[in-house]
Design a protein around this motif. Structure first.
Motif, PDB file in Angstrom:
ATOM      1  N   ILE A   1      -3.814   4.773  10.142  1.00 36.62           N
ATOM      2  CA  ILE A   1      -2.590   5.442   9.691  1.00 36.62           C
ATOM      3  C   ILE A   1      -2.897   6.676   8.857  1.00 36.62           C
ATOM      4  N   LEU A   2      -3.847   6.532   7.940  1.00 33.98           N
ATOM      5  CA  LEU A   2      -4.143   7.642   7.029  1.00 33.98           C
ATOM      6  C   LEU A   2      -5.153   8.526   7.642  1.00 33.98           C
TER       7      LEU A   2
ATOM      8  N   LYS B   1       0.822  -1.213   0.000  1.00 35.61           N
ATOM      9  CA  LYS B   1       0.000   0.000   0.000  1.00 35.61           C
ATOM     10  C   LYS B   1       0.855   1.262   0.000  1.00 35.61           C
ATOM     11  N   ASN B   2       2.165   1.100   0.176  1.00 35.40           N
ATOM     12  CA  ASN B   2       3.097   2.231   0.093  1.00 35.40           C
ATOM     13  C   ASN B   2       2.787   3.327   1.118  1.00 35.40           C
ATOM     14  N   ILE B   3       2.459   2.943   2.341  1.00 34.88           N
ATOM     15  CA  ILE B   3       2.135   3.918   3.371  1.00 34.88           C
ATOM     16  C   ILE B   3       3.225   4.018   4.440  1.00 34.88           C
ATOM     17  N   GLU B   4       4.288   3.266   4.266  1.00 30.78           N
ATOM     18  CA  GLU B   4       5.403   3.326   5.211  1.00 30.78           C
ATOM     19  C   GLU B   4       6.056   4.693   5.082  1.00 30.78           C
TER      20      GLU B   4
ATOM     21  N   PHE C   1       7.485  -1.199   8.993  1.00 29.55           N
ATOM     22  CA  PHE C   1       6.860  -2.513   8.891  1.00 29.55           C
ATOM     23  C   PHE C   1       7.959  -3.561   8.867  1.00 29.55           C
ATOM     24  N   ILE C   2       7.913  -4.495   9.806  1.00 22.72           N
ATOM     25  CA  ILE C   2       8.948  -5.521   9.931  1.00 22.72           C
ATOM     26  C   ILE C   2       8.344  -6.892   9.680  1.00 22.72           C
ATOM     27  N   ASP C   3       8.876  -7.585   8.685  1.00 17.61           N
ATOM     28  CA  ASP C   3       8.515  -8.974   8.429  1.00 17.61           C
ATOM     29  C   ASP C   3       9.539  -9.825   9.166  1.00 17.61           C
TER      30      ASP C   3
END
Length: 141
Positions: free
Chosen positions: A140-141, A24-27, A33-35
């Protein structure tokens, strides 16, 4: 932080959610965001360096509920639930991160339907994961 083994069907729900959030390109500079896959302990240095106010950990866990059910799990209840397949106890991981730190750690468990070998979540768990992504995106948004 998404935790779990993507090769074990619903156990991979944490990494699945992180991947969807990244898509979603919101970082940004206030979000990370950690996988973590099955080794969240490998990211303790990065987390401590970033010194976040909040850390949300999402993972499959056996809570004796319906597949896809989501629940915020109290850290003191970790011993009463079955948490997926990582090498370090998440309760130990959380206690370690809380040392000398005042971040708020929130653990979200999603009830799995299957932990068999498969490279995608079951339909119910995928729907729950997508709902969770949408909720986070709205916050977030």
């Amino acid at each position: 932080m998404g935790v779990g083994n993507e090769l074990k069907c619903d156990d991979g729900v944490g990494p699945y959610i992180i991947r969807k959030l990244k898509d979603k390109n919101i970082e940004n500079d206030k979000l990370l965001f950690i996988d973590a896959q099955t080794v969240p302990e490998n990211f303790t240095g990065k987390i401590r360096k970033e010194n976040p106010s909040h850390l949300i950990i999402v993972d499959a866990c056996l809570m004796d509920s319906e597949p896809g059910d989501m629940k915020i799990v109290n850290k003191y209840d970790f011993a009463n639930i079955g948490i997926s397949t990582h090498s370090m106890s998440l309760s130990f991981f959380v206690r370690f991160l809380e040392q000398d730190n005042d971040m708020r750690i929130i653990f979200v468990g999603i009830e799995p339907e299957s932990m068999d070998y498969a490279d995608a979540p079951t339909e119910k768990v995928e729907l729950a994961a997508n709902d969770f992504v949408n909720i986070l995106e709205g916050i977030i948004l």
